[in-house]
Design a protein around this motif. Structure first.
Motif, PDB file in Angstrom:
ATOM      1  N   ALA A 123     -14.151 -11.726  -5.557  1.00  0.00           N
ATOM      2  CA  ALA A 123     -14.830 -12.901  -4.984  1.00  0.00           C
ATOM      3  C   ALA A 123     -15.581 -12.511  -3.715  1.00  0.00           C
ATOM      4  O   ALA A 123     -15.105 -12.709  -2.586  1.00  0.00           O
ATOM      5  CB  ALA A 123     -13.826 -14.011  -4.725  1.00  0.00           C
ATOM      6  N   GLY A 156      -6.632 -13.004   8.017  1.00  0.00           N
ATOM      7  CA  GLY A 156      -7.026 -13.363   6.653  1.00  0.00           C
ATOM      8  C   GLY A 156      -6.115 -14.454   6.142  1.00  0.00           C
ATOM      9  O   GLY A 156      -5.083 -14.758   6.771  1.00  0.00           O
ATOM     10  N   VAL A 157      -6.488 -15.022   5.010  1.00  0.00           N
ATOM     11  CA  VAL A 157      -5.632 -16.070   4.445  1.00  0.00           C
ATOM     12  C   VAL A 157      -4.345 -15.466   3.879  1.00  0.00           C
ATOM     13  O   VAL A 157      -3.263 -16.036   4.053  1.00  0.00           O
ATOM     14  CB  VAL A 157      -6.409 -16.880   3.378  1.00  0.00           C
ATOM     15  CG1 VAL A 157      -5.478 -17.759   2.575  1.00  0.00           C
ATOM     16  CG2 VAL A 157      -7.479 -17.730   4.060  1.00  0.00           C
ATOM     17  N   ILE A 158      -4.450 -14.312   3.233  1.00  0.00           N
ATOM     18  CA  ILE A 158      -3.239 -13.718   2.651  1.00  0.00           C
ATOM     19  C   ILE A 158      -2.197 -13.387   3.735  1.00  0.00           C
ATOM     20  O   ILE A 158      -1.019 -13.729   3.579  1.00  0.00           O
ATOM     21  CB  ILE A 158      -3.576 -12.471   1.794  1.00  0.00           C
ATOM     22  CG1 ILE A 158      -4.537 -12.864   0.663  1.00  0.00           C
ATOM     23  CG2 ILE A 158      -2.327 -11.832   1.197  1.00  0.00           C
ATOM     24  CD1 ILE A 158      -4.048 -13.980  -0.215  1.00  0.00           C
ATOM     25  N   PRO A 159      -2.600 -12.752   4.853  1.00  0.00           N
ATOM     26  CA  PRO A 159      -1.600 -12.556   5.913  1.00  0.00           C
ATOM     27  C   PRO A 159      -0.999 -13.886   6.398  1.00  0.00           C
ATOM     28  O   PRO A 159       0.174 -13.936   6.766  1.00  0.00           O
ATOM     29  CB  PRO A 159      -2.395 -11.886   7.037  1.00  0.00           C
ATOM     30  CG  PRO A 159      -3.552 -11.236   6.353  1.00  0.00           C
ATOM     31  CD  PRO A 159      -3.882 -12.090   5.173  1.00  0.00           C
ATOM     32  N   TYR A 210      -4.663 -17.252  -8.244  1.00  0.00           N
ATOM     33  CA  TYR A 210      -5.038 -16.064  -7.470  1.00  0.00           C
ATOM     34  C   TYR A 210      -3.844 -15.085  -7.353  1.00  0.00           C
ATOM     35  O   TYR A 210      -2.787 -15.451  -6.820  1.00  0.00           O
ATOM     36  CB  TYR A 210      -5.487 -16.562  -6.094  1.00  0.00           C
ATOM     37  CG  TYR A 210      -5.964 -15.509  -5.142  1.00  0.00           C
ATOM     38  CD1 TYR A 210      -6.987 -14.630  -5.491  1.00  0.00           C
ATOM     39  CD2 TYR A 210      -5.400 -15.399  -3.874  1.00  0.00           C
ATOM     40  CE1 TYR A 210      -7.417 -13.667  -4.601  1.00  0.00           C
ATOM     41  CE2 TYR A 210      -5.838 -14.444  -2.980  1.00  0.00           C
ATOM     42  CZ  TYR A 210      -6.844 -13.575  -3.356  1.00  0.00           C
ATOM     43  OH  TYR A 210      -7.268 -12.616  -2.476  1.00  0.00           O
ATOM     44  N   CYS A 263      -3.477 -24.090  -4.303  1.00  0.00           N
ATOM     45  CA  CYS A 263      -4.799 -23.480  -4.224  1.00  0.00           C
ATOM     46  C   CYS A 263      -5.806 -24.610  -4.399  1.00  0.00           C
ATOM     47  O   CYS A 263      -5.910 -25.199  -5.475  1.00  0.00           O
ATOM     48  CB  CYS A 263      -4.957 -22.434  -5.324  1.00  0.00           C
ATOM     49  SG  CYS A 263      -6.322 -21.301  -5.010  1.00  0.00           S
ATOM     50  N   ASN A 265      -8.635 -21.387  -7.509  1.00  0.00           N
ATOM     51  CA  ASN A 265      -9.109 -20.113  -8.057  1.00  0.00           C
ATOM     52  C   ASN A 265      -8.045 -19.639  -9.035  1.00  0.00           C
ATOM     53  O   ASN A 265      -6.897 -19.475  -8.619  1.00  0.00           O
ATOM     54  CB  ASN A 265      -9.262 -19.115  -6.898  1.00  0.00           C
ATOM     55  CG  ASN A 265      -9.486 -17.694  -7.372  1.00  0.00           C
ATOM     56  OD1 ASN A 265      -9.707 -17.434  -8.542  1.00  0.00           O
ATOM     57  ND2 ASN A 265      -9.423 -16.751  -6.439  1.00  0.00           N
ATOM     58  N   ASP A 286      -3.993 -23.396   0.497  1.00  0.00           N
ATOM     59  CA  ASP A 286      -5.028 -22.375   0.638  1.00  0.00           C
ATOM     60  C   ASP A 286      -6.364 -23.023   0.278  1.00  0.00           C
ATOM     61  O   ASP A 286      -6.664 -23.257  -0.893  1.00  0.00           O
ATOM     62  CB  ASP A 286      -4.690 -21.206  -0.296  1.00  0.00           C
ATOM     63  CG  ASP A 286      -5.742 -20.097  -0.260  1.00  0.00           C
ATOM     64  OD1 ASP A 286      -6.873 -20.357   0.181  1.00  0.00           O
ATOM     65  OD2 ASP A 286      -5.424 -18.984  -0.705  1.00  0.00           O
ATOM     66  N   ILE A 289      -9.465 -21.863   1.078  1.00  0.00           N
ATOM     67  CA  ILE A 289     -10.523 -20.885   1.378  1.00  0.00           C
ATOM     68  C   ILE A 289     -11.822 -21.198   0.637  1.00  0.00           C
ATOM     69  O   ILE A 289     -12.904 -20.851   1.098  1.00  0.00           O
ATOM     70  CB  ILE A 289     -10.025 -19.446   1.087  1.00  0.00           C
ATOM     71  CG1 ILE A 289     -10.897 -18.391   1.761  1.00  0.00           C
ATOM     72  CG2 ILE A 289      -9.937 -19.171  -0.411  1.00  0.00           C
ATOM     73  CD1 ILE A 289     -10.308 -16.988   1.754  1.00  0.00           C
ATOM     74  N   HIS A 290     -11.728 -21.890  -0.526  1.00  0.00           N
ATOM     75  CA  HIS A 290     -12.941 -22.215  -1.293  1.00  0.00           C
ATOM     76  C   HIS A 290     -13.459 -23.632  -0.993  1.00  0.00           C
ATOM     77  O   HIS A 290     -14.333 -24.131  -1.704  1.00  0.00           O
ATOM     78  CB  HIS A 290     -12.664 -22.071  -2.793  1.00  0.00           C
ATOM     79  CG  HIS A 290     -12.356 -20.654  -3.219  1.00  0.00           C
ATOM     80  ND1 HIS A 290     -13.332 -19.719  -3.475  1.00  0.00           N
ATOM     81  CD2 HIS A 290     -11.176 -20.006  -3.394  1.00  0.00           C
ATOM     82  CE1 HIS A 290     -12.777 -18.563  -3.814  1.00  0.00           C
ATOM     83  NE2 HIS A 290     -11.457 -18.707  -3.768  1.00  0.00           N
ATOM     84  N   SER A 305     -14.733 -16.690   5.211  1.00  0.00           N
ATOM     85  CA  SER A 305     -14.999 -15.462   4.464  1.00  0.00           C
ATOM     86  C   SER A 305     -15.653 -15.694   3.110  1.00  0.00           C
ATOM     87  O   SER A 305     -16.555 -14.956   2.725  1.00  0.00           O
ATOM     88  CB  SER A 305     -13.735 -14.613   4.350  1.00  0.00           C
ATOM     89  OG  SER A 305     -12.799 -15.243   3.528  1.00  0.00           O
ATOM     90  N   LYS A 306     -15.205 -16.715   2.350  1.00  0.00           N
ATOM     91  CA  LYS A 306     -15.869 -16.997   1.067  1.00  0.00           C
ATOM     92  C   LYS A 306     -17.159 -17.781   1.320  1.00  0.00           C
ATOM     93  O   LYS A 306     -18.191 -17.508   0.733  1.00  0.00           O
ATOM     94  CB  LYS A 306     -14.979 -17.828   0.132  1.00  0.00           C
ATOM     95  CG  LYS A 306     -13.673 -17.215  -0.216  1.00  0.00           C
ATOM     96  CD  LYS A 306     -13.794 -16.012  -1.110  1.00  0.00           C
ATOM     97  CE  LYS A 306     -12.652 -15.073  -0.815  1.00  0.00           C
ATOM     98  NZ  LYS A 306     -12.835 -13.713  -1.164  1.00  0.00           N
TER      99      LYS A 306
HETATM  100  C1  LIG Z   1      -7.603 -18.496  -3.154  1.00  0.00           C
HETATM  101  C2  LIG Z   1      -7.848 -17.319  -2.273  1.00  0.00           C
HETATM  102  N1  LIG Z   1      -7.107 -17.137  -1.177  1.00  0.00           N
HETATM  103  C3  LIG Z   1      -7.294 -16.089  -0.359  1.00  0.00           C
HETATM  104  C4  LIG Z   1      -8.263 -15.144  -0.622  1.00  0.00           C
HETATM  105  C5  LIG Z   1      -8.425 -13.954   0.274  1.00  0.00           C
HETATM  106  O1  LIG Z   1      -8.310 -14.325   1.578  1.00  0.00           O
HETATM  107  P1  LIG Z   1      -8.391 -13.274   2.772  1.00  0.00           P
HETATM  108  O2  LIG Z   1      -9.393 -12.232   2.386  1.00  0.00           O
HETATM  109  O3  LIG Z   1      -8.811 -14.107   3.918  1.00  0.00           O
HETATM  110  O4  LIG Z   1      -7.011 -12.734   2.934  1.00  0.00           O
HETATM  111  C6  LIG Z   1      -9.072 -15.293  -1.743  1.00  0.00           C
HETATM  112  C7  LIG Z   1     -10.090 -14.284  -2.048  1.00  0.00           C
HETATM  113  O5  LIG Z   1     -10.673 -14.260  -3.099  1.00  0.00           O
HETATM  114  C8  LIG Z   1      -8.859 -16.408  -2.594  1.00  0.00           C
HETATM  115  O6  LIG Z   1      -9.614 -16.617  -3.675  1.00  0.00           O
END
Ligand SMILES: Cc1ncc(COP(=O)(O)O)c(C=O)c1O
Length: 390
Positions: free
Chosen positions: A37, A95-98, A121, A169, A173, A201, A203-204, A235-236
Motif C-alpha cells: 500500500a 507508525g500505526v503498527i508500533p 491487514y 480496521c 484493508n 486503525d 489509517i485509510h 502515511s497512506k
Molecule cells: C490498516 C493498516 N494499518 C497500518 C498500516 C501501516 O502503518 P504504519 O506504516 O504507519 O506502521 C497499513 C499499511 O498498509 C495498513 O493498511
C-alpha cells in the motif's frame, strides 16, 4: 494547481520497497509491482517544497513536535471528519503498527485474548501473537460480494473468550468497507457490554469515495471516546509512509497516560525532523492534492472493475468504499492456491498480495493496489488477462 497523476516517476535508486524489493520478496524477475500500500504518485507540491526548504538548512538535530503541528492535525480532523479533538489527546508514534503493539502491551496481559476481523491487514495477527496474547477471530461475512460484520459471532466471541480488546480496521484493508454509523454503534455497544477497549486503525480514513463517509470511532459518543485508541496517520493519505509518523488520538486521560508510558519505556519519544515538516504541510496544504488524487484513483478503480467484467469475468471485484485496494475474488478461475499464485507470478508477471496472508478467509483472493498510473494498471490487467487465456 492541477496535478498530473499520469506522470512517470522513476524510483530507481530510491530504495523504495515497492519497486526495488519486489524481485527479492516474490522470487521472480520482471514483475509489475501492484502490491504494498504505497502510491506511485509524487505527493502534494507544498509538502515537497517544505521538505526541500528544511533539507536545504543542512541541520537535522533533535526536533520537538510544535503546537502548530497539533493544530494542523486537529484542523484536518475537524474539516475532513467533523470531529473536534483536543490537542492533548494526540499521542505520537513512528507508525500505526508500533502503536498497535504499544496498545496491546499497555492494555492487555500476556495470555489475554484480542479479537480481529479477518480477512485483515496481516500485521494484526502478528502484533497479537508476537506479544504473547491469544488471537480470537471474528471473520467478516460476505453478502453479494460485500463484506459485513458478523455481530452475533462477535458477541459470542466476547462472551466465550473474555477478550479484552478488539482491533478494528476502519476503513477496512483489504475489503474496502467504510463502516456505517449503525455498524460502528453496534460494534461499540458490544465492546462496551463486555468492558473491552477498541484500537481503531483508521489509517485509510482519508481515502474514501462519495457517498461513503468515514466516521471516527471515538466521535460516536462519549462512551466510545472513553474506550477508543484511534490510530491516524498521513502515511497512506499523502503517500509518506517512509517519513514514519502516526498520530494516535486517545481522548481518555487514563488510557492516554498509560499508552504514553509504554512509548516512553521504549524510548520512542522523538520524531523524525522530516516527518514533522511533512505532516504539518500535508495537513495544512495537502487537501487540494488529495481531492485530485482520489478522483484519479476512483477512475482507476472503475476502469479495473469494468476491465474485469468485460475481459476476465472469472475474477470478481466489488468496488471499495474506501482505500485504494482492490480485493480480487479469483475463485472463479478454479485454480488451486499454488496454481493461482504461479499464474500471477510466473505467467502474468504481476506482484499482488496473496489473499491468504490476510487470514484463511482470504484463500482464492489477491489484493491489487490501484494507486498507480493508469498505464501501469492497464499493463497489469492486460498481463493477467493474457495469462488467464494463454
Ligand atoms: C490498516 C493498516 N494499518 C497500518 C498500516 C501501516 O502503518 P504504519 O506504516 O504507519 O506502521 C497499513 C499499511 O498498509 C495498513 O493498511
Amino acid at each position: 494547481m492541477k496535478y498530473d497523476f499520469d506522470e512517470f516517476v522513476d524510483r530507481t535508486g530510491t530504495h523504495g520497497m515497492k519497486w526495488e524489493r519486489t524481485e527479492a520478496l516474490f522470487g521472480e524477475k520482471d514483475l509489475l509491482p501492484l502490491w504494498v500500500a504505497d502510491m506511485d504518485f509524487r505527493g502534494p507540491a507544498p509538502v515537497i517544497e517544505a521538505l526541500a526548504r528544511r533539507a536545504e538548512l543542512g541541520l537535522y538535530g533533535y526536533t520537538h513536535r510544535p503546537d502548530s503541528l497539533l493544530e494542523a492535525f486537529g484542523a484536518w480532523m475537524e474539516k475532513r471528519h467533523q470531529w473536534k479533538i483536543e490537542s492533548d489527546w494526540i499521542c505520537w508514534s513512528p507508525g500505526v503498527i508500533p502503536a498497535l503493539t504499544a496498545a496491546i502491551q499497555t492494555f492487555t496481559e500476556p495470555g489475554d485474548r484480542v479479537i480481529i476481523q479477518p480477512p485483515v491487514y496481516p500485521p494484526f495477527f502478528k502484533v497479537v501473537t508476537e506479544n504473547g496474547r491469544e488471537l480470537v477471530t471474528n471473520p467478516l461475512m460476505q453478502r453479494d460480494g460485500r463484506y459485513e460484520i458478523d455481530f452475533e459471532d462477535l458477541e459470542a466471541k466476547f462472551r466465550t473468550t473474555g477478550a479484552k480488546l478488539l482491533i478494528l480496521c476502519s476503513p477496512h484493508n483489504p475489503v474496502g468497507r467504510v463502516w456505517t454509523r449503525d455498524e460502528l454503534e453496534r460494534l461499540e455497544a458490544i465492546c462496551a457490554a463486555y468492558g473491552a477497549l477498541i484500537v481503531s486503525d483508521e489509517i485509510h480514513a482519508d481515502l474514501v469515495y462519495a457517498p461513503h463517509r468515514h466516521i471516527p470511532l471515538a466521535a460516536l459518543s462519549e462512551r466510545a471516546a472513553s474506550r477508543t485508541i484511534l490510530c491516524h496517520s498521513p502515511s497512506k493519505t499523502f503517500n509518506m509512509a517512509g517519513l514514519q509518523a502516526a498520530y494516535i488520538v486517545i481522548p481518555d486521560k487514563g488510557l492516554r497516560t498509560a499508552f504514553n508510558k509504554t512509548m516512553a519505556k521504549g524510548h520512542h519519544t522523538m520524531s523524525n525532523t522530516f516527518s514533522i515538516v511533512g505532516s504539518e504541510s500535508a495537513y495544512r496544504e495537502g487537501g487540494e492534492w488529495l481531492e485530485q488524487c482520489l478522483a484519479y484513483i476512483e477512475a482507476n478503480i472503475d476502469y479495473a472493475i469494468g476491465y474485469m467484467e468485460n475481459y476476465i469475468p472469472q475474477i470478481k471485484v466489488t468496488k471499495p468504499e474506501g482505500t485504494y485496494l482492490l480485493w480480487l475474488d479469483c475463485r472463479g478461475l478454479g485454480l488451486s492456491t499454488t496454481d493461482l499464485k504461479l499464474l500471477l507470478l510466473r505467467k502474468a508477471k504481476v506482484a499482488l498480495n496473496d489473499g491468504l496472508s490476510f487470514g484463511p478467509e482470504g484463500e482464492g483472493f489477491h489484493r491489487l493496489n490501484a494507486a498507480c498510473r493508469r498505464a501501469t494498471l492497464e499493463e497489469g490487467l492486460k498481463r493477467i488477462r493474457d495469462a488467464v487465456y494463454s
